[in-house]
Design an enzyme around this catalytic site. Structure first.
Site, mmCIF file in Angstrom:
data_model
loop_
_atom_site.group_PDB
_atom_site.id
_atom_site.type_symbol
_atom_site.label_atom_id
_atom_site.label_comp_id
_atom_site.label_asym_id
_atom_site.label_seq_id
_atom_site.Cartn_x
_atom_site.Cartn_y
_atom_site.Cartn_z
ATOM 1 N N GLU A 82 0.831 -1.223 0.000
ATOM 2 C CA GLU A 82 0.000 0.000 0.000
ATOM 3 C C GLU A 82 0.857 1.260 0.000
ATOM 4 O O GLU A 82 1.708 1.432 0.877
ATOM 5 C CB GLU A 82 -0.909 -0.016 1.240
ATOM 6 C CG GLU A 82 -1.910 1.121 1.230
ATOM 7 C CD GLU A 82 -2.867 1.082 2.414
ATOM 8 O OE1 GLU A 82 -3.014 0.019 3.045
ATOM 9 O OE2 GLU A 82 -3.467 2.128 2.699
ATOM 10 N N LYS A 269 -7.062 -0.397 11.719
ATOM 11 C CA LYS A 269 -6.493 -0.866 10.441
ATOM 12 C C LYS A 269 -5.286 0.009 10.093
ATOM 13 O O LYS A 269 -4.254 -0.485 9.645
ATOM 14 C CB LYS A 269 -7.554 -0.794 9.333
ATOM 15 C CG LYS A 269 -7.121 -1.380 7.995
ATOM 16 C CD LYS A 269 -6.374 -0.415 7.096
ATOM 17 C CE LYS A 269 -5.965 -1.081 5.794
ATOM 18 N NZ LYS A 269 -5.112 -0.231 4.952
ATOM 19 N N ASP A 285 4.817 -13.950 12.208
ATOM 20 C CA ASP A 285 3.490 -14.379 11.773
ATOM 21 C C ASP A 285 2.503 -13.228 11.973
ATOM 22 O O ASP A 285 2.023 -12.991 13.075
ATOM 23 C CB ASP A 285 3.104 -15.605 12.629
ATOM 24 C CG ASP A 285 1.773 -16.214 12.230
ATOM 25 O OD1 ASP A 285 0.939 -15.509 11.637
ATOM 26 O OD2 ASP A 285 1.571 -17.403 12.541
ATOM 27 N N HIS A 383 -2.496 10.651 0.116
ATOM 28 C CA HIS A 383 -2.672 9.264 -0.293
ATOM 29 C C HIS A 383 -2.804 9.150 -1.810
ATOM 30 O O HIS A 383 -2.145 8.330 -2.436
ATOM 31 C CB HIS A 383 -3.911 8.703 0.393
ATOM 32 C CG HIS A 383 -4.005 7.227 0.323
ATOM 33 N ND1 HIS A 383 -3.286 6.416 1.163
ATOM 34 C CD2 HIS A 383 -4.697 6.409 -0.481
ATOM 35 C CE1 HIS A 383 -3.552 5.160 0.883
ATOM 36 N NE2 HIS A 383 -4.403 5.134 -0.118
HETATM 37 P P1 NDP Z 1 9.985 -22.626 15.980
HETATM 38 O O1 NDP Z 1 9.525 -23.925 16.483
HETATM 39 O O2 NDP Z 1 10.336 -22.504 14.542
HETATM 40 O O3 NDP Z 1 11.271 -22.140 16.776
HETATM 41 C C1 NDP Z 1 11.366 -22.136 18.142
HETATM 42 C C2 NDP Z 1 12.580 -22.928 18.515
HETATM 43 O O4 NDP Z 1 13.760 -22.154 18.319
HETATM 44 C C3 NDP Z 1 12.611 -23.285 19.990
HETATM 45 O O5 NDP Z 1 11.798 -24.373 20.245
HETATM 46 C C4 NDP Z 1 14.082 -23.558 20.215
HETATM 47 O O6 NDP Z 1 14.320 -24.909 19.858
HETATM 48 C C5 NDP Z 1 14.771 -22.688 19.173
HETATM 49 N N1 NDP Z 1 15.508 -21.582 19.798
HETATM 50 C C6 NDP Z 1 16.780 -21.220 19.492
HETATM 51 N N2 NDP Z 1 17.174 -20.188 20.238
HETATM 52 C C7 NDP Z 1 16.165 -19.883 21.065
HETATM 53 C C8 NDP Z 1 15.967 -18.882 22.079
HETATM 54 N N3 NDP Z 1 16.919 -18.033 22.397
HETATM 55 N N4 NDP Z 1 14.770 -18.822 22.697
HETATM 56 C C9 NDP Z 1 13.776 -19.675 22.368
HETATM 57 N N5 NDP Z 1 13.892 -20.631 21.429
HETATM 58 C C10 NDP Z 1 15.085 -20.749 20.782
HETATM 59 O O7 NDP Z 1 8.982 -21.462 16.282
HETATM 60 P P2 NDP Z 1 7.942 -21.132 17.412
HETATM 61 O O8 NDP Z 1 7.727 -22.228 18.402
HETATM 62 O O9 NDP Z 1 8.339 -19.795 17.938
HETATM 63 O O10 NDP Z 1 6.603 -20.992 16.569
HETATM 64 C C11 NDP Z 1 6.459 -19.976 15.617
HETATM 65 C C12 NDP Z 1 6.001 -20.561 14.316
HETATM 66 O O11 NDP Z 1 4.798 -21.315 14.527
HETATM 67 C C13 NDP Z 1 5.665 -19.514 13.302
HETATM 68 O O12 NDP Z 1 6.185 -19.919 12.057
HETATM 69 C C14 NDP Z 1 4.137 -19.544 13.264
HETATM 70 O O13 NDP Z 1 3.650 -19.098 12.016
HETATM 71 C C15 NDP Z 1 3.825 -20.976 13.537
HETATM 72 N N6 NDP Z 1 2.528 -21.337 14.095
HETATM 73 C C16 NDP Z 1 1.658 -20.407 14.605
HETATM 74 C C17 NDP Z 1 0.457 -20.772 15.153
HETATM 75 C C18 NDP Z 1 -0.428 -19.706 15.739
HETATM 76 O O14 NDP Z 1 -0.021 -18.584 15.839
HETATM 77 N N7 NDP Z 1 -1.645 -20.040 16.152
HETATM 78 C C19 NDP Z 1 0.073 -22.182 15.209
HETATM 79 C C20 NDP Z 1 1.073 -23.095 14.711
HETATM 80 C C21 NDP Z 1 2.256 -22.669 14.173
HETATM 81 P P3 NDP Z 1 15.438 -25.793 20.563
HETATM 82 O O15 NDP Z 1 15.584 -25.292 21.987
HETATM 83 O O16 NDP Z 1 14.917 -27.160 20.496
HETATM 84 O O17 NDP Z 1 16.674 -25.552 19.769
#
Ligand code: NDP
Length: 434
Positions: A82, A269, A285, A383
């Protein structure tokens, strides 16, 4: 930020803008070269991101300037189709910077997951059992996702909500268990969903109920971000309107959006124009953020303005925006999408909390600019000036024709596609297109 390099930024070509950001120390040589090449998502990565992938969908990627947030300067990347959003954000941020900038407050980043239980024999007894077995529930949740515990996060608290049956609608009672989880630098959807499914068997045994589902809620009321600004009315005068008059009209604009949902939706919005654009540019997201923001706008039973604008005792204008902002600095596509990586580079944010501070400030700047234009000259002047370029492209203009046609369109009474096509035909008659 070396602002001299960024003067008349909007008048530069994209190549010159990248060079200016480099001269201003916002980009290093490698990042500047990457931007010059283009932030394309490789086909192989795209194919692994979604199902049935065919191609990619490009959006313009730009920066809003002039953001002074908690004493630090930022150029804020935005991905948006936009026109006028980036111009409005930059203009609003400029006035707010002159007034000392944004101050932000970020609450502890706690996400909430839910398990909905049905057919619970006695909700009050179940609630007591859950409360007295909080430690066991937290242990089960943490055991389901031990790596977040190792990092210093994890499930912190359990709470219970009893949703009574609605006999009129034929809806049964639900006992809803909330798990409050510290997800550190991640948004945490996957962490929480894993934990919620992990605690279901224990909760079913404990309550005698049957789980319907376990999932995070995007209504992240334990992850609120607030931006505030204080603007002397001497910075607000516009045309024949004095600064005090503009301030009072801005406050009335807020009051209108507070009492009227029809206005509040459009007001919000406008706020989300900026917020979604940076959330998207950061690889987060934006559907999750939008859904939570709009729910928060209805938290008192009526959909209202997310911002507030009030008059301070000394006559300054006080602006504030609070909303749930569960964004991540890791996770999802944040660390591999080329544009998300570039956004991290440009903003130089060191934590998800810092990213929250930037995003909530963008929302406040966006609202300030929009309502200021609305209560002074109206938004169409600015705009439509910017919209003329999109119309020129839609009409088929290319190269120099875009600028030429856009300029001619600005003086037309009916700035629409038909006018643009007629003017383009005229331009091509006058100067045959090669
Ligand atoms: P991810 O699972 O992709 O990443 C999170 C992982 O990153 C953690 O589990 C951890 O894994 C790792 N990590 C590395 N460094 C850190 C840190 N400093 N702090 C925390 N975690 C760290 O993402 P999210 O769990 O955040 O979920 C977000 C995704 O889920 C987005 O893509 C979203 O679109 C999607 N989603 C959204 C929904 C909703 O909003 N309703 C529903 C379902 C999915 P480890 O410790 O194992 O290395």
């Amino acid at each position: 930020m070396e602002s001299k390099y960024l003067q008349k930024f909007y008048d530069k070509s994209p190549t010159e803008r990248i060079a200016a950001l480099q001269s201003a120390g916002i980009l290093d040589a490698e990042a500047a070269a990457t931007l010059q090449k283009g932030l394309t998502l490789p086909q192989e990565i795209a194919d692994n991101m979604i199902e049935n992938q065919l191609s990619t969908y490009d959006l313009p990627y730009g920066v809003a300037l002039n953001f002074l947030i908690d004493g630090k300067d930022y150029a804020v990347p935005m991905a948006i189709e936009e026109p006028s959003v980036i111009a409005a954000a930059s203009a609003g941020a400029k006035i707010i910077a002159m007034a000392g900038g944004f101050r932000t407050t970020i609450e502890k980043r706690i996400m909430i997951g839910q398990v909905a239980l049905k057919n619970v024999p006695d909700s009050s007894v179940a609630q007591q059992l859950i409360e007295s077995h909080q430690q066991e529930i937290l242990q089960a949740a943490n055991a389901a996702h031990p790596s977040i515990v190792k990092r210093g996060g994890g499930a912190r608290r359990v709470s219970v909500r009893i949703l009574p049956a609605d006999d009129v609608e034929g809806i049964p009672a639900f006992l809803v268990v909330h798990l409050h989880v510290e997800t550190l630098e991640a948004m945490g959807a996957n962490i929480i969903n894993t934990m919620m499914e992990g605690v279901i068997p224990y909760l079913e045994r404990l309550t005698g109920g049957e789980a319907l589902m376990g999932i995070l809620t995007n209504y992240a009321t334990d992850c609120l971000a607030t931006a505030e600004c204080r603007i002397p009315s001497s910075l607000l005068g516009r045309g024949t309107l004095s600064g005090d008059e503009v301030r009072d009209r801005l406050i009335e604009a807020y009051q209108f959006a507070y009492i009227d949902p029809y206005r509040a939706v459009t007001n919000n919005k406008g706020i989300m124009n900026g917020i979604d654009a940076i959330v998207l540019a950061s690889g987060n997201d934006w559907r999750a953020i939008s859904a939570g923001a709009h729910a928060y706008a209805s938290r008192n039973g009526q959909y209202r303005s997310l911002t507030t604008w009030k008059k301070a005792e000394n006559g300054d204008l006080l602006g504030s925006l609070t909303l749930p902002l569960p964004v991540g600095a890791v996770g999802g596509s944040i660390n591999f999408h080329p544009a998300a990586k570039m956004t991290k580079e440009i903003l130089g944010y060191r934590s998800a909390s810092e990213l929250e501070s930037i995003i909530v400030s963008v929302g406040l700047a966006q609202n300030f600019s929009a309502i200021k234009a609305l209560v002074t000259e109206g938004i169409q002047k600015g705009h439509m000036g910017l919209h003329s370029r999109s119309l020129a492209i839609s009409a088929g203009a290319t190269g120099d024709e875009i600028e030429q046609l856009s300029e001619r369109l600005k003086s037309e009474k009916n700035m629409n596609l038909a006018t643009a096509q007629a003017l383009l035909a005229q331009i091509r008659l006058d100067e045959p297109h090669v």
